[in-house]
Scaffold this active site. Structure first.
Site: not given
Ligand SMILES: Nc1nc2c(ncn2[C@@H]2O[C@H](COP(=O)(O)OP(=O)(O)O)[C@@H](O)[C@H]2O)c(=O)[nH]1
Ligand SMILES: Nc1ncnc2c1ncn2[C@@H]1O[C@H](COP(=O)(O)OP(=O)(O)O)[C@@H](O)[C@H]1O
Length: 199
Positions: A44, A137, A148
């Site tokens: 991203r 986001r 998701r």
């Molecule tokens: N099993 C597993 N899940 C992962 C790993 N790295 C990231 N994830 C999970 O993959 C999912 C998608 O991650 P990402 O594409 O970064 O999207 P986001 O969670 O929406 O920010 C999330 O639930 C992460 O916790 C990994 O190494 N192993």
């Molecule tokens: N407590 C909160 N209140 C409002 N927005 C939040 C809060 N925690 C996270 N966010 C926002 O929500 C979105 C998802 O959070 P993120 O950390 O990317 O989630 P994840 O890593 O679990 O996918 C981001 O844009 C983040 O800035």
């Protein structure tokens, strides 16, 4: 050598895992180290190769899995993700608390290893709030967003299974959730700080 206990952060996409772990690593930069996973999804804007993830092709990822380089791997929303042995070893070699951000398949698979982490689930206050955060986001296509949200429903049920997580944190107000996360980890944080002071 038994280093500090690793920490697993799991929970639905958009629950706030990255936000919370970045906050933690900023406040305690000499205490925590992030396990940099491999993924086949595209970076991203703002994400850095080698820092947020190791971005690889499916071919490379599969070859490394076949070669036994991963502790666990999973397919999430059509992309491959995995924790390499090296990712965890790099952090543990520095005597830091290793943080893994992994999905629920990862949690199940890590439970079959001897890593023995603290399992923390980060949950959104509701599906509606989760959807709003994911939309705001602006990182996902409509298709990816729907995948998701579907996975989130399954995850929210999974997190309720008894014994799956040591702590479940509802991330409604960010500062409150962060406070709970710190409270959960303070004992391990203090252990690492003490070792750091005496060396
Ligand atoms: N099993 C597993 N899940 C992962 C790993 N790295 C990231 N994830 C999970 O993959 C999912 C998608 O991650 P990402 O594409 O970064 O999207 P986001 O969670 O929406 O920010 C999330 O639930 C992460 O916790 C990994 O190494 N192993
Ligand atoms: N407590 C909160 N209140 C409002 N927005 C939040 C809060 N925690 C996270 N966010 C926002 O929500 C979105 C998802 O959070 P993120 O950390 O990317 O989630 P994840 O890593 O679990 O996918 C981001 O844009 C983040 O800035």
């Amino acid at each position: 050598m038994a280093g500090p206990r690793p920490v697993v952060l799991s929970g639905p996409s958009g629950a706030g895992k990255s936000t919370l772990l970045k906050k933690l690593m900023k406040e305690y930069d000499s205490v925590f180290g992030f396990s940099v996973s491999h993924t086949t999804r595209n970076p991203r804007p703002g994400e850095e190769n080698g820092k947020d993830y190791h971005y690889v092709t499916r071919e490379v990822m599969q070859a490394r899995i076949d070669n036994g380089e991963f502790i666990e791997n999973a397919v999430f929303s059509g992309n491959m993700y995995g924790t390499s042995k090296a990712a965890v070893q790099d952090v543990q070699a520095k005597n830091l608390i290793c943080i893994l951000d992994i999905d629920m398949q990862g949690v199940r698979n890590i439970k079959r290893t001897d890593l023995s982490p603290i399992y923390i689930s980060i949950q959104p206050p509701s599906m509606a709030v989760l959807e709003k955060r994911l939309r705001d986001r602006k990182t996902e296509s409509e298709e990816s967003l729907q995948k998701r949200l579907h996975a989130a429903k399954v995850d929210m049920e999974f997190s309720k299974e008894p014994g799956m997580f040591d702590v479940i944190i509802i991330n409604e107000d960010l500062e409150d959730a962060y406070g709970k996360l710190k409270e959960t980890l303070i004992e391990e944080i203090n252990k690492v700080k003490k070792v750091g002071m005496s060396s």
